[in-house]
Design a protein around this motif. Structure first.
Motif, mmCIF file in Angstrom:
data_model
loop_
_atom_site.group_PDB
_atom_site.id
_atom_site.type_symbol
_atom_site.label_atom_id
_atom_site.label_comp_id
_atom_site.label_asym_id
_atom_site.label_seq_id
_atom_site.Cartn_x
_atom_site.Cartn_y
_atom_site.Cartn_z
ATOM 1 N N UNK A 150 53.902 27.642 28.414
ATOM 2 C CA UNK A 150 55.342 27.875 28.478
ATOM 3 C C UNK A 150 55.889 28.371 27.139
ATOM 4 N N UNK A 151 55.356 27.874 26.015
ATOM 5 C CA UNK A 151 55.856 28.256 24.700
ATOM 6 C C UNK A 151 55.685 29.751 24.436
ATOM 7 N N UNK A 152 54.544 30.305 24.813
ATOM 8 C CA UNK A 152 54.320 31.736 24.590
ATOM 9 C C UNK A 152 54.556 32.561 25.854
ATOM 10 N N UNK A 153 54.959 31.924 26.947
ATOM 11 C CA UNK A 153 55.183 32.564 28.243
ATOM 12 C C UNK A 153 53.985 33.430 28.622
ATOM 13 N N UNK A 154 52.817 32.782 28.666
ATOM 14 C CA UNK A 154 51.579 33.466 29.015
ATOM 15 C C UNK A 154 50.922 32.718 30.166
ATOM 16 N N UNK A 155 50.579 33.446 31.218
ATOM 17 C CA UNK A 155 49.961 32.868 32.404
ATOM 18 C C UNK A 155 48.580 33.479 32.595
ATOM 19 N N UNK A 156 47.567 32.615 32.624
ATOM 20 C CA UNK A 156 46.207 33.020 32.963
ATOM 21 C C UNK A 156 45.917 32.400 34.322
ATOM 22 N N UNK A 157 45.262 33.143 35.174
ATOM 23 C CA UNK A 157 44.928 32.612 36.493
ATOM 24 C C UNK A 157 43.581 33.139 36.930
ATOM 25 N N UNK A 158 42.884 32.329 37.711
ATOM 26 C CA UNK A 158 41.616 32.732 38.301
ATOM 27 C C UNK A 158 41.498 32.128 39.685
ATOM 28 N N UNK A 159 40.826 32.859 40.542
ATOM 29 C CA UNK A 159 40.598 32.374 41.895
ATOM 30 C C UNK A 159 39.310 32.947 42.435
ATOM 31 N N UNK A 160 38.749 32.275 43.426
ATOM 32 C CA UNK A 160 37.516 32.752 44.040
ATOM 33 C C UNK A 160 37.467 32.303 45.485
ATOM 34 N N UNK A 161 36.640 32.962 46.238
ATOM 35 C CA UNK A 161 36.513 32.603 47.642
ATOM 36 C C UNK A 161 35.249 33.155 48.249
ATOM 37 N N UNK A 162 35.022 32.735 49.483
ATOM 38 C CA UNK A 162 33.791 33.068 50.173
ATOM 39 C C UNK A 162 33.804 34.393 50.893
ATOM 40 N N UNK A 163 34.855 35.141 50.811
ATOM 41 C CA UNK A 163 34.855 36.452 51.433
ATOM 42 C C UNK A 163 35.618 36.478 52.739
ATOM 43 N N UNK A 164 35.592 37.625 53.337
ATOM 44 C CA UNK A 164 36.294 37.846 54.588
ATOM 45 C C UNK A 164 35.267 38.234 55.638
ATOM 46 N N UNK A 165 35.381 37.636 56.777
ATOM 47 C CA UNK A 165 34.436 37.896 57.844
ATOM 48 C C UNK A 165 35.178 38.396 59.070
ATOM 49 N N UNK A 166 34.544 39.289 59.767
ATOM 50 C CA UNK A 166 35.136 39.849 60.971
ATOM 51 C C UNK A 166 35.319 38.727 61.991
ATOM 52 N N UNK A 167 36.455 38.720 62.650
ATOM 53 C CA UNK A 167 36.731 37.711 63.661
ATOM 54 C C UNK A 167 36.008 38.013 64.963
ATOM 55 N N UNK A 168 36.217 37.162 65.921
ATOM 56 C CA UNK A 168 35.626 37.380 67.236
ATOM 57 C C UNK A 168 36.232 38.629 67.859
ATOM 58 N N UNK A 169 35.449 39.352 68.623
ATOM 59 C CA UNK A 169 36.023 40.528 69.281
ATOM 60 C C UNK A 169 37.091 40.080 70.273
ATOM 61 N N UNK A 170 38.154 40.824 70.311
ATOM 62 C CA UNK A 170 39.242 40.442 71.207
ATOM 63 C C UNK A 170 38.870 40.790 72.636
ATOM 64 N N UNK A 171 39.138 39.862 73.519
ATOM 65 C CA UNK A 171 38.877 40.061 74.931
ATOM 66 C C UNK A 171 40.102 40.705 75.560
ATOM 67 N N UNK A 172 39.907 41.717 76.405
ATOM 68 C CA UNK A 172 41.076 42.315 77.053
ATOM 69 C C UNK A 172 41.745 41.292 77.959
#
Length: 195
Positions: A150-172
């Motif tokens: 807050x004193x220097x108004x500096x924000x560091x951030x990091x994030x990670x995740x397992x990725x994105x996977x295709x969902x189930x095919x949609x049924x008509x």
């Protein structure tokens, strides 16, 4: 005869338990080959500050948000992202601080582990230890970390995740066909059952 049968059963169960608990059966420790192999390199690295900002905070930066450094790493399995990790350093605007810290948009909690290393293979510009002169907030899984000075108004951030996977095919959508005639009023369309 009955005590002998009980004794033999107990010995059989003990032998099976000993065999299942033997080191050959429970080798969950990494092998020497696994320890010697380095972590896989990302298949792509994105350094576009606006793109990384949008992926990190799920919003567009305002003109007052000064993005100092940004990096997103992606590992792909075929055409799909199997893993991702990002790092960003920002001089945040007041609305961004309100969104991330005051309103707590991501449901973060103060981290009791300030000063502890929080990620491996950090970019050279990212702080090596969390909480060095700032407030540390983490997500419940530990995949998202914000370090705000807050004193220097500096924000560091990091994030990670397992990725994105295709969902189930949609049924008509199949139209629902009813064998019963549809009522046009509140009265039943079929006669009552016969006793």
């Amino acid at each position: 005869m009955k005590p002998l049968l009980i004794l033999l059963s107990a010995m059989f169960v003990a032998a099976i338990g000993w065999w299942l608990g033997s080191p050959e059966q429970t080798s969950s420790a990494p092998t020497a080959a696994q320890l010697a192999s380095p972590a896989p390199l990302p298949t792509s690295i994105i350094n576009d500050p606006v793109t990384v900002f949008q992926n990190a905070f799920w919003k567009r930066p305002t003109p007052e948000d000064q993005i100092l450094h940004a990096e997103r790493r992606e590992w792909r399995a075929g055409a799909e992202i199997s893993q991702w990790q990002w790092f960003i350093s920002v001089r945040p605007s007041r609305p961004l601080v309100a969104h991330l810290i005051t309103d707590n948009a991501f449901g973060l909690t103060p981290s009791p582990e300030a000063g502890r290393k929080h990620a491996e293979n950090l970019p050279s510009w990212f702080p090596k230890e969390a909480g060095m002169g700032g407030r540390v907030l983490t997500g419940h899984s530990g995949a998202l970390t914000l370090i705000w000075d807050e004193a220097s108004n500096l924000l560091h951030a990091t994030g990670s995740g397992g990725g994105f996977h295709r969902g189930l095919p949609s049924q008509p959508q199949q139209p629902v066909v009813s064998a019963q005639p549809q009522p046009t009023s509140r009265l039943p369309t079929t006669p009552p059952p016969k006793p």
